[in-house]
Design a protein around this motif. Structure first.
Motif, PDB file in Angstrom:
ATOM      1  N   CYS A  42      35.640  43.787  45.671  1.00  0.00           N
ATOM      2  CA  CYS A  42      35.126  45.148  44.674  1.00  0.00           C
ATOM      3  C   CYS A  42      34.279  45.852  45.267  1.00  0.00           C
ATOM      4  O   CYS A  42      33.023  45.363  45.478  1.00  0.00           O
ATOM      5  N   PRO A  83      41.763  43.205  41.076  1.00  0.00           N
ATOM      6  CA  PRO A  83      41.384  41.728  40.157  1.00  0.00           C
ATOM      7  C   PRO A  83      41.171  41.564  39.313  1.00  0.00           C
ATOM      8  O   PRO A  83      40.286  42.417  38.736  1.00  0.00           O
ATOM      9  N   TYR A  84      40.627  41.008  38.405  1.00  0.00           N
ATOM     10  CA  TYR A  84      40.698  40.414  37.150  1.00  0.00           C
ATOM     11  C   TYR A  84      38.337  40.161  37.419  1.00  0.00           C
ATOM     12  O   TYR A  84      38.224  40.316  36.033  1.00  0.00           O
ATOM     13  N   LYS A  85      38.949  39.401  38.145  1.00  0.00           N
ATOM     14  CA  LYS A  85      37.473  39.228  38.372  1.00  0.00           C
ATOM     15  C   LYS A  85      36.324  40.085  38.665  1.00  0.00           C
ATOM     16  O   LYS A  85      34.954  40.381  38.563  1.00  0.00           O
ATOM     17  N   CYS A  86      36.935  41.340  39.065  1.00  0.00           N
ATOM     18  CA  CYS A  86      36.428  42.207  39.291  1.00  0.00           C
ATOM     19  C   CYS A  86      35.998  43.246  37.559  1.00  0.00           C
ATOM     20  O   CYS A  86      34.921  43.575  37.211  1.00  0.00           O
ATOM     21  N   GLY A  88      36.440  41.583  35.011  1.00  0.00           N
ATOM     22  CA  GLY A  88      35.367  40.714  34.649  1.00  0.00           C
ATOM     23  C   GLY A  88      33.668  40.555  34.826  1.00  0.00           C
ATOM     24  O   GLY A  88      33.413  40.904  33.316  1.00  0.00           O
ATOM     25  N   ASN A  89      33.471  40.982  36.130  1.00  0.00           N
ATOM     26  CA  ASN A  89      32.000  40.668  36.575  1.00  0.00           C
ATOM     27  C   ASN A  89      31.628  42.619  36.030  1.00  0.00           C
ATOM     28  O   ASN A  89      30.479  42.594  34.975  1.00  0.00           O
ATOM     29  N   TRP A  92      31.023  42.270  32.277  1.00  0.00           N
ATOM     30  CA  TRP A  92      29.737  41.691  32.389  1.00  0.00           C
ATOM     31  C   TRP A  92      28.282  41.942  32.433  1.00  0.00           C
ATOM     32  O   TRP A  92      27.052  42.285  31.232  1.00  0.00           O
TER      33      TRP A  92
END
Length: 114
Positions: A42, A83-86, A88-89, A92
């Motif tokens: 990411c 991706p969702y994790k990117c 989300g990070n 946050w």
């Protein structure tokens, strides 16, 4: 009297819904652009600097904190391949940096045949 109140409420509701989408965006929002470096890295761009996430969370957080002092709003832009994790990070980290409002957009995939 009651009809006048209902009519006034209806007009106000229509006017609020009819406002252009661009007017709802905060003009001073800090822009964070997300991209993906294959195979699964990411990248967050902020003010011309690129940060690999999550390995560069600390310097990215410091850059966000300095921007959060000048603006209460952040906007994260990315595409459907991110991706969702990117997302989300980035959300946050932006919240922890002190932004009061964090919005994000992802382009939807094109319709088949277009």
């Amino acid at each position: 009297m009651r009809r006048q109140v209902i009519a006034a409420f209806a007009i106000a509701l229509i006017a609020a819904c009819a406002s252009p989408r661009s007017a709802q965006r905060a003009p001073d929002a800090v822009l964070i652009r997300l991209s993906l470096r294959p195979p699964a890295t990411c990248l967050a761009s902020l003010g011309g600097q690129d940060f690999e996430l999550p390995s560069n969370n600390a310097p990215f957080s410091a850059a966000l904190r300095s921007r959060a002092r000048a603006s209460a709003n952040a906007r994260i832009d990315g595409g459907v391949e991110i991706p969702y994790k990117c997302f989300g990070n980035a959300v946050w980290l932006a919240q922890r940096a002190g932004f009061k409002r964090v919005a994000f957009t992802a382009e939807r995939p094109p319709l088949p045949g277009r």
